[in-house]
Design a protein around this motif. Structure first.
Motif, PDB file in Angstrom:
ATOM      1  N   ALA A  96       0.813  -1.222   0.000  1.00  0.00           N
ATOM      2  CA  ALA A  96       0.000   0.000   0.000  1.00  0.00           C
ATOM      3  C   ALA A  96       0.846   1.271   0.000  1.00  0.00           C
ATOM      4  CB  ALA A  96      -0.943  -0.008   1.206  1.00  0.00           C
ATOM      5  N   ASP A  97       2.029   1.218   0.619  1.00  0.00           N
ATOM      6  CA  ASP A  97       2.868   2.421   0.717  1.00  0.00           C
ATOM      7  C   ASP A  97       3.344   2.909  -0.649  1.00  0.00           C
ATOM      8  OD1 ASP A  97       2.528   2.253   3.420  1.00  0.00           O
ATOM      9  OD2 ASP A  97       4.579   1.594   3.882  1.00  0.00           O
ATOM     10  N   ILE A  98       3.452   2.006  -1.622  1.00  0.00           N
ATOM     11  CA  ILE A  98       3.970   2.401  -2.945  1.00  0.00           C
ATOM     12  C   ILE A  98       2.967   2.106  -4.051  1.00  0.00           C
ATOM     13  CG2 ILE A  98       6.400   2.107  -2.285  1.00  0.00           C
ATOM     14  CD1 ILE A  98       6.288  -0.631  -3.785  1.00  0.00           C
ATOM     15  N   TYR A  99       1.745   1.741  -3.674  1.00  0.00           N
ATOM     16  CA  TYR A  99       0.759   1.255  -4.654  1.00  0.00           C
ATOM     17  C   TYR A  99       0.477   2.264  -5.763  1.00  0.00           C
ATOM     18  CZ  TYR A  99      -3.552  -0.692  -6.578  1.00  0.00           C
ATOM     19  OH  TYR A  99      -4.511  -1.183  -7.427  1.00  0.00           O
ATOM     20  N   GLU A 100       0.116   3.468  -5.417  1.00  0.00           N
ATOM     21  CA  GLU A 100      -0.258   4.458  -6.425  1.00  0.00           C
ATOM     22  C   GLU A 100       0.916   4.785  -7.344  1.00  0.00           C
ATOM     23  OE1 GLU A 100      -3.214   5.394  -7.107  1.00  0.00           O
ATOM     24  OE2 GLU A 100      -4.218   4.538  -5.356  1.00  0.00           O
ATOM     25  N   GLU A 101       2.094   4.925  -6.773  1.00  0.00           N
ATOM     26  CA  GLU A 101       3.274   5.220  -7.575  1.00  0.00           C
ATOM     27  C   GLU A 101       3.599   4.057  -8.516  1.00  0.00           C
ATOM     28  OE1 GLU A 101       6.877   7.241  -8.847  1.00  0.00           O
ATOM     29  OE2 GLU A 101       4.922   7.836  -8.064  1.00  0.00           O
TER      30      GLU A 101
END
Length: 493
Positions: free
Chosen positions: A299-304
């Motif tokens: 989740a910490d890097i999902y959008e990126e």
């Protein structure tokens, strides 16, 4: 024929035959394959009859009487000659393969070169089975020796016709078996032509090839003269193969569906990981047994990650109609699979899932073919963001150019979500913390796990499926054991 119609390869000049006891056999019963790029028809190809099959089994049984007595070294010498023969005919086989499979010439040549590499790999003494001492003490010495089974039936898939057929062939030959190859009826041409061109290298009856559909496959699984079936295909058909083989206690190897999970950890190197995941998912339009089929991103890097993946896919995996242009993305290989993937795409649209790129059918045909209503089987590379875990796209192996990208935050949870019953063939993990990556990898219920790299089987490694993804395995020295009986010789001291 488009750009592949050269002076050396014209449709009207090529004919195809079943190969039985080193003779070419035709038939009035034929079928024709569709070029996946354009929708145009290719060559008529004979369908083997039940008598053709009986003749091939008899030829193999006759050849086996002397072939089984050859040494491993003698067989390996012949594998080297098979490799040379493939190399000699690489341009012809590559062009045939491109037309029937929809691959670019680049990928088609890789298919042929992969078969060459397999021959050369098993031609090395260290890569074949040899006698070894199992146990020894003051009273006894026990030696294991490896005895060929007899005739192997190789029932092969359409996604990599030469590589996946030849793997079964070289495994059979180096262990002293005879082999009858049944290529997929979707891609019969290159395999039939390859075995036709290889006549004279091996004794007649040792390597044969028959074109046919499910009825021929069923005959292979039931015939008492077949000692082993090696099958690559779907779970449902694999179960039917195994049940049929049980009636004569045949040896059986099954490589089945692989709904492979990819886990991307929060500390993954995105510059490398995004490119690797894109290649794992969209190489050959996702038509790879161990392609990345589901991606779970922290989740910490999902959008990126999603943003970068979309950019990478848009830039590197596009529809290129001309097969002579180097490309690793192509059409879906046949209409049956095309309709399967379209059904999944339409399900995503109908349920309102977020498609962040792709999702459309792309027409591709020559002007002449277009006027006749013929079209290729093209789908744009498609990424779906965050579909539910119980969606068709996540639960089923899509085997095509559509990829779900999901989020995770708890390690136990993502491992449980990854370990579906149909996801036991391969998996991948991306993390700069190798201890974490290995910890996750060891908990994934899959026969092969790749760390910080896309899923690509290696000839030196045993390749097998857990759970619904297979039974037994291929490749590596361990894979050769399924083509042999192991006999224990006990010597009293």
């Amino acid at each position: 024929m488009g750009s592949l119609a050269t002076e050396n390869l014209k449709m009207e000049d090529l004919t195809f035959h079943n190969i039985i006891n080193d003779t070419l056999r035709s038939s009035d019963n034929t079928h024709t394959v569709i070029n996946p790029r354009t929708g145009s028809s290719l060559w008529p190809v004979p369908i083997a009859s039940s008598q053709d099959f009986e003749d091939a089994v008899l030829a193999a049984q006759t050849a086996f009487k002397t072939w089984k007595l050859t040494t491993v070294s003698e067989r390996q010498t012949l594998l080297t000659k098979l490799a040379s023969n493939l190399e000699e005919h690489l341009p012809l086989l590559s062009q045939i393969l491109a037309l029937e499979s929809g691959k670019s010439l680049l990928l088609s040549e890789l298919d042929v070169r992969g078969a060459i590499a397999q021959c050369l790999h098993y031609a090395q003494p260290e890569n074949a089975l040899s006698d070894h001492i199992q146990f020894e003490d003051s009273s006894v010495k026990i030696i294991a020796t490896h005895v060929p089974l007899g005739t192997v039936a190789a029932i092969c898939p359409w996604n990599f016709p030469l590589i996946l057929s030849n793997l079964k062939v070289v495994s059979s030959l180096v262990t002293g078996n005879c082999v009858i190859v049944k290529p997929s009826p979707f891609t019969p041409y290159a395999v039939l032509k390859w075995i036709e061109l290889a006549r004279g290298i091996l004794p007649p009856g040792v390597l044969q090839c028959l074109n046919g559909g499910a009825d021929l496959g069923q005959m292979m699984t039931l015939h008492p003269g077949i000692a082993k079936v090696s099958f690559t295909g779907t779970i449902a058909v694999g179960k039917a193969v195994m049940a049929a083989c049980a009636k004569t206690l045949k040896k059986v190897t099954l490589e089945l569906a692989g709904n492979d999970a990819c886990i991307v950890c929060a500390d993954a190197d995105l510059d490398k990981t995004v490119k690797s995941v894109a290649g794992g998912a969209f190489f050959n339009a996702g038509q790879v047994c161990v392609a990345t089929k589901r991606v779970y991103v922290h989740a910490d890097i999902y959008e990126e990650f999603v943003r970068r993946l979309v950019e990478e896919v848009k830039g590197s995996y596009t529809v290129v109609e001309d097969a002579s242009v180097p490309s690793v993305f192509g059409p879906v290989s046949n209409k049956v699979q095309f309709e399967t993937v379209k059904r999944i795409v339409e399900d995503c649209k109908g349920r309102g899932y977020e498609i962040v790129t792709g999702g459309e059918v792309r027409d591709s045909a020559s002007d002449k073919d277009a006027k006749e209503g013929k079209r290729g089987f093209w789908l744009e590379p498609t990424i779906v963001k965050g579909p539910p875990e119980d969606s068709m796209l996540v639960k089923e192996e899509q085997f095509g150019p559509i990829l779900p990208v999901l989020s995770w935050s708890d390690e136990d949870d993502v491992i449980e979500r990854s370990n579906l019953a149909n996801a036991g063939l391969g998996a991948s993990v991306y993390s700069t913390d190798l201890a974490q990556a290995e910890r996750i990898a060891r908990r994934l219920e899959a026969g092969s796990v790749w760390i910080n790299q896309a899923e690509r089987p290696h000839m030196g490694a045993y390749f097998s499926g857990f759970k619904d993804s297979g039974f037994g395995g291929e490749m590596g020295k361990q894979g050769l054991l399924s083509y042999s009986y192991t006999q224990s010789l006990h010597f009293a001291k």
